[in-house]
Design a protein around this motif. Structure first.
Motif, PDB file in Angstrom:
ATOM      1  N   MET A  57     -49.098 109.303  93.136  1.00 53.08           N
ATOM      2  CA  MET A  57     -48.015 110.292  92.915  1.00 53.08           C
ATOM      3  C   MET A  57     -46.849 109.689  94.097  1.00 53.08           C
ATOM      4  N   SER A  58     -46.561 108.733  94.477  1.00 54.87           N
ATOM      5  CA  SER A  58     -45.579 108.165  94.885  1.00 54.87           C
ATOM      6  C   SER A  58     -44.775 107.099  94.360  1.00 54.87           C
ATOM      7  N   TYR A 377     -54.827 110.873  96.892  1.00 55.08           N
ATOM      8  CA  TYR A 377     -53.526 110.478  96.495  1.00 55.08           C
ATOM      9  C   TYR A 377     -52.970 109.546  97.178  1.00 55.08           C
ATOM     10  N   ALA A 379     -49.353 109.105  98.276  1.00 57.55           N
ATOM     11  CA  ALA A 379     -48.185 110.221  98.323  1.00 57.55           C
ATOM     12  C   ALA A 379     -47.502 109.927  99.419  1.00 57.55           C
ATOM     13  N   PHE A 383     -41.616 111.110  94.183  1.00 60.40           N
ATOM     14  CA  PHE A 383     -42.247 110.961  92.817  1.00 60.40           C
ATOM     15  C   PHE A 383     -41.503 110.390  92.055  1.00 60.40           C
ATOM     16  N   TYR A 397     -52.152 117.704  91.829  1.00 65.43           N
ATOM     17  CA  TYR A 397     -51.399 117.106  93.109  1.00 65.43           C
ATOM     18  C   TYR A 397     -50.865 118.389  94.116  1.00 65.43           C
TER      19      TYR A 397
END
Ligand code: PMP
Length: 435
Positions: A57-58, A377, A379, A383, A397
């Protein structure tokens, strides 16, 4: 400590900087605890060296994979090319097919050169544009790679690139003779650009069309008119913005056409291919200088780009990633509001970033990576959307992030101490990208 961190310790002794890209240094996320290396990636999942699976999710490979990791149609085309041969004494036909396709996407352009990195494509375009205009001096706005021509701006006197890239970047190793050849201007500040152009023999204006702030007061049209009036080559660096809001450059949204444009990152969905497209009158200047490189002729890059463009066009991926980016932004804002936190969201929707409006913003950023990692995640406070993401994995998330924001809220209220909650050092701050 995981296998990845062990390997990274070794890497720091073998590789200056530990890795080839500043933005992928583990210290940029979670020093001492980031998994650091991947064994496998598919869709939006990444497996580390201990076979732990994380949902990414990065930065999704730093924005390279808008179709997700290991997109079947692209990989199949690449595997076919590997079977048939990636290199030979003869050239690969795919580069011609790809040139045709890029000209179809950018009808104002007539010719194309290819490279494998964004910095290379930028250097190529600067060389061609300088040769075409017959003038050396360049005005820039944005990040355009690591090469001498660009970094030399920090020889001018002050920390000139600080508002385009990162503060305090040393230009050591870049010849001081390049001082006052590159002049940065701030986005939306047309008068600043005008002054640079009026006081210097500027032959080239290079800029990112849009990064964080929307153009105001007809900025892009004014830049175009200035370039035309003064016979300056106008270059749009779309290495990062391309194919995220339109099928091609983000410039299409504003009705302004450059003389040259560069594309990179997402065009090969993770395989290396960058392109410089331009008007024939400018591009032909490539023949009056020397621009040539062995691995610009390999076949995987153009094969992957052709397959990626086909898939992007069919799926209209730019619509999907923009919509997912907006869902994420709304989610972040809602979590911030619920938890009484102030955040600032920036970037185009498909490349969204937020920051905590607090003196402890870097501690909180590190804490987000730490806590989200333990929840499965990869993260940070950003995003980069792909079509492998969807509303379901975004909502899951956000549920996890809500727990983290609630702890950060306790810290902001003075009920908890963020420094005691962090298991390791605070992350390093990254590119500022103020434009
Ligand atoms: N131009 C822009 C606008 C970029 O965003 C980047 C990479 N972030 C580059 C050039 C440099 O590309 P590369 O890292 O592939 O050399």
């Amino acid at each position: 400590m995981g296998t990845g961190q062990e390997l990274y310790k070794k890497a720091k002794n073998l590789i200056p900087g530990g890795t080839m890209l500043l933005s992928k240094r583990p210290e940029m996320f979670l020093p001492d605890f980031w998994p650091s290396y991947f064994s496998r990636a598919k869709g939006c999942s990444v497996w580390d060296l201990d076979n732990n699976e994380f949902v990414d999710m990065s930065i999704m490979g730093i924005g390279t994979n808008t179709l997700g990791y290991g997109y079947d149609a692209v990989d199949t085309a690449v595997i076919e090319t590997v079977k048939k041969g990636n290199m030979s004494t003869l050239n690969c036909p795919e580069e011609v097919y790809l040139a045709e396709k890029l000209i179809e996407i950018n009808p104002w352009a007539e010719m194309v050169r290819f490279a494998r990195s964004g910095g290379e494509a930028n250097s190529i375009s600067i060389r061609i544009a300088r040769a075409a205009s017959g003038r050396d001096k360049v005005a820039i706005c944005g990040y355009h790679g690591w090469h001498d021509w660009y970094l030399s701006a920090n020889h001018n006197g002050s920390d000139d690139l600080s508002s385009h890239l990162i503060g305090g970047l040393s230009p050591r190793g870049v010849p001081k003779n390049l001082k006052d050849t590159v002049f940065p201007f701030n986005y939306n500040n047309f008068n600043e650009l005008l002054e640079i152009v009026n006081n210097n023999e500027i032959g080239v204006i290079k800029m990112e069309v849009l990064r964080n702030i929307a153009p105001e007061d007809d900025f892009l049209h004014k830049v175009r008119k200035l370039a035309t009036d003064k016979n300056i080559v106008l270059i749009f660096d779309e290495c990062t913005s391309g194919f995220r809001e339109t099928f091609g450059g983000i410039y299409k949204k504003f009705g302004v056409e450059p003389d040259m444009a560069m594309f990179g990152k997402t065009i090969g969905n993770g395989y290396a291919l960058t392109a410089v497209v331009g008007r024939k009158s400018v591009m032909e200047a490539a023949q009056s200088t020397f621009i040539s490189s062995t691995f610009w002729t390999e076949r995987i890059g153009p094969t992957a780009a052709l397959a990626t463009l086909k898939a992007m066009e069919e799926i209209q991926s730019w619509e999907i990633i923009t919509s997912l980016g907006n869902v994420m932004r709304e989610g972040w804002q809602q979590l911030a509001d619920t938890n009484g936190l102030n955040i600032t969201i920036s970037g185009i929707p498909s490349l969204s970033t937020y920051s905590f409006d607090s003196d402890n913003y870097l501690e909180y950023k590190t804490f987000v990576s730490q806590e989200m990692l333990s929840r499965g995640y990869l993260a940070s406070t950003n995003f980069y959307a792909s079509i492998a993401h969807n509303k379901t994995n975004i909502n899951l998330y956000l549920d996890s992030l809500n727990e983290v924001f609630s702890i950060i809220s306790d810290c902001e209220k003075g009920h908890k101490n963020i420094k005691e909650l962090l298991k390791g050092p605070v992350c390093h701050s990254g590119f500022k990208r103020l434009n």
